[in-house]
Design a protein around this motif. Structure first.
Motif, PDB file in Angstrom:
ATOM      1  N   GLY A  46       0.823  -1.209   0.000  1.00 21.16           N
ATOM      2  CA  GLY A  46       0.000   0.000   0.000  1.00 21.16           C
ATOM      3  C   GLY A  46       0.853   1.253   0.000  1.00 21.16           C
ATOM      4  O   GLY A  46       2.086   1.172   0.056  1.00 21.16           O
ATOM      5  N   PRO A  47       0.209   2.448  -0.053  1.00 19.23           N
ATOM      6  CA  PRO A  47       0.944   3.714  -0.137  1.00 19.23           C
ATOM      7  C   PRO A  47       1.819   3.924   1.105  1.00 19.23           C
ATOM      8  O   PRO A  47       1.365   3.675   2.221  1.00 19.23           O
ATOM      9  CB  PRO A  47      -0.171   4.770  -0.209  1.00 19.23           C
ATOM     10  CG  PRO A  47      -1.384   4.092   0.356  1.00 19.23           C
ATOM     11  CD  PRO A  47      -1.245   2.641   0.015  1.00 19.23           C
ATOM     12  N   HIS A  48       3.052   4.357   0.880  1.00 18.31           N
ATOM     13  CA  HIS A  48       4.012   4.651   1.966  1.00 18.31           C
ATOM     14  C   HIS A  48       4.262   3.444   2.873  1.00 18.31           C
ATOM     15  O   HIS A  48       4.580   3.605   4.053  1.00 18.31           O
ATOM     16  CB  HIS A  48       3.548   5.842   2.812  1.00 18.31           C
ATOM     17  CG  HIS A  48       3.284   7.071   2.013  1.00 18.31           C
ATOM     18  ND1 HIS A  48       4.292   7.831   1.466  1.00 18.31           N
ATOM     19  CD2 HIS A  48       2.121   7.656   1.619  1.00 18.31           C
ATOM     20  CE1 HIS A  48       3.767   8.837   0.784  1.00 18.31           C
ATOM     21  NE2 HIS A  48       2.447   8.749   0.847  1.00 18.31           N
ATOM     22  N   CYS A  49       4.097   2.224   2.326  1.00 18.16           N
ATOM     23  CA  CYS A  49       4.223   1.049   3.194  1.00 18.16           C
ATOM     24  C   CYS A  49       5.656   0.875   3.693  1.00 18.16           C
ATOM     25  O   CYS A  49       5.880   0.167   4.671  1.00 18.16           O
ATOM     26  CB  CYS A  49       3.716  -0.215   2.493  1.00 18.16           C
ATOM     27  SG  CYS A  49       4.647  -0.591   1.012  1.00 18.16           S
ATOM     28  N   ASP A  50       6.622   1.560   3.040  1.00 17.03           N
ATOM     29  CA  ASP A  50       8.005   1.471   3.534  1.00 17.03           C
ATOM     30  C   ASP A  50       8.140   2.074   4.939  1.00 17.03           C
ATOM     31  O   ASP A  50       9.047   1.713   5.684  1.00 17.03           O
ATOM     32  CB  ASP A  50       8.962   2.186   2.561  1.00 17.03           C
ATOM     33  CG  ASP A  50       8.501   3.608   2.258  1.00 17.03           C
ATOM     34  OD1 ASP A  50       7.274   3.803   2.014  1.00 17.03           O
ATOM     35  OD2 ASP A  50       9.332   4.532   2.282  1.00 17.03           O
TER      36      ASP A  50
END
Ligand code: ZN
Length: 452
Positions: free
Chosen positions: A426-430
């Motif tokens: 998902g978005p910004h999962c880092d």
């Protein structure tokens, strides 16, 4: 039915399997009951409800949770109960017959009309008279209420116990595995507060703190473009505070809708994303008229606010498409003027409690009151304490807008099983970390997987 649980932890949907509930009592009446010792719930419950919060102890719904093959049967709807607490629907049944200060239109109007002309000592006496007896209020719990958070924990624990699951993966609450989160916000009430903004930004910065400023767009004082730019140039955030701050925002639906439209326009004009109503007034059932991204008008426990109640959680939550960042500590004004307390003891106590629950620590301090050196001295002590705490414990010190962005991204993330391990997509999962809930005796504990 248990969507609230899945959303709170971002659990994989298939993990908690078959659960059913048949909440309706014959009459379908909502009331108070408990889930385990002292965890107060409000809603419909097949095993019975009390009309008064003090009677909730007679009905413990956790004793009526049954396992039928692979299905777990509940006597109530988990999500309904959580929403009733977060949206303060339990208030309908509290203190019937007692008209709160905020609900008495004439008293409120008179107070607002004459407030500016009343000597501070008279104002204080009026307020203290109104707040007398606040310590006896049985619910929410003072000085911080965790009912919603504990209910999630208890419910997950029970599901794990009943299904024999030892370890459940979840998406950790805060980015980079931070143990908890801190935001500082300043509501600018008057021209003298506006003119003190620059000094306050310097003071905060000297302790490594950046804050959001909520500014009243109409009537009270001028809001020049340079002022807005100055706040942003210092890395702080600019938000809208009410419209004219006359205490009437939620009084009549029709007028509210006109004002909400103007508030939406102000938010757009200033390029802001956040809002807080004057005096922490709120009506969450009307929030669909708003077009900003997040709100900060709901106290965790509102014993010292004119509008009583509280959302009973230290975590952000969605009200439709708006994200609510609850106020989880006592306002500077209440501490100094109502409690007459010029120490940071209460704040420290609240911070300790919230950190133990990995929650959001949020503050409101007013530049208008911090002009006075006595109040400012106490605030500086708080800043010192916060600065050390953030450094020592690697707490996420953020602007409210950053918390809004993070919580929205987290809400889009999914846990996906890859062979024997889990990954977050998902978005910004880092920035996200996997954590595991495990059972330690009859306690639920979290372990955050770290980078190493
Ligand atoms: Zn205000």
């Amino acid at each position: 039915m248990i969507q609230a649980l899945l959303d709170y932890y971002r659990l994989p949907a298939n993990l908690v399997g078959g659960i059913s509930s048949t909440p309706g009592s014959a009459s379908g009446v909502s009331g108070f009951f408990q889930f385990g010792a002292k965890n107060i719930c409000y809603g419909r419950n097949r095993s019975g409800v009390a009309v008064d919060v003090r009677g909730s102890g007679q009905f413990d719904a956790s004793k009526d949770v049954r396992r039928d093959g692979t299905t777990i049967q509940l006597p109530f709807e988990f999500t309904e109960v959580i929403e009733n607490l977060r949206r303060e629907r339990y208030r309908r049944n509290m203190n019937p017959g007692r008209t709160p200060f905020a609900a008495n239109a004439l008293v409120r109007r008179l107070y607002y009309l004459f407030r500016e002309y009343l000597p501070i000592s008279v104002r204080r006496q009026l307020q203290r008279a109104y707040f007398r007896g606040w310590k006896e209020l049985p619910f929410p719990a003072w000085p911080v209420d965790f009912t919603v958070d504990i209910l999630h924990q208890e419910f997950l624990r029970l599901l794990m116990e009943k299904s024999g699951t030892k370890k459940v993966p979840l998406i950790w609450f805060w980015p980079e595995g931070a143990p908890s989160c801190l935001i500082m916000t300043h509501d600018v009430e008057t021209r003298s507060g506006r003119d003190f903004t620059s000094k306050l930004m310097e003071l905060d910065a000297s302790h490594g703190i950046k804050a959001s400023y909520q500014v009243v767009p109409e009537e009270r004082y001028k809001v020049p473009d340079e002022y807005v730019q100055h706040i942003r140039a210092r890395g702080c955030e600019f938000n809208v505070h009410d419209l004219s701050h006359d205490g009437e925002l939620y009084q009549k639906r029709e007028i509210f809708l006109q004002r909400a439209k103007k508030i939406n326009e102000c938010v757009k004009k200033f390029g802001a994303r956040g809002f807080r109503a004057g005096v922490m007034y709120r009506n969450l059932d009307w929030y669909d008229a708003y077009e900003f991204s997040y709100d900060m008008s709901v106290p965790n426990v509102a014993h010292l606010e004119p509008q009583r109640g509280g959302c009973c959680t230290v975590m952000p939550f969605f009200v439709g498409k708006i994200l609510e960042l609850p106020l989880t500590t006592t306002q500077d004004y209440s501490l100094f003027q109502i409690l007459n307390d010029y120490s940071i003891d209460l704040w420290k106590k609240q911070l300790d409690l919230i950190r133990k629950k990995n929650g959001l620590m949020s503050f409101i301090a007013h530049p208008d009151y911090l002009v006075a050196s006595k109040a400012r001295g106490v605030y500086e002590l708080l800043l010192g304490h916060l600065g050390q705490m953030v450094e020592r414990e690697k707490i996420w010190m953020a602007l409210p807008g950053e918390v809004d962005q993070w919580w929205r991204a987290r809400n889009e993330m999914k846990l996906v099983q890859k062979g024997s391990h889990w990954e977050i997509e998902g978005p910004h999962c880092d920035r996200a970390r996997i954590a595991y809930a495990t059972l330690d005796g009859d306690r639920l504990v979290y372990m955050v997987e770290n980078d190493s």
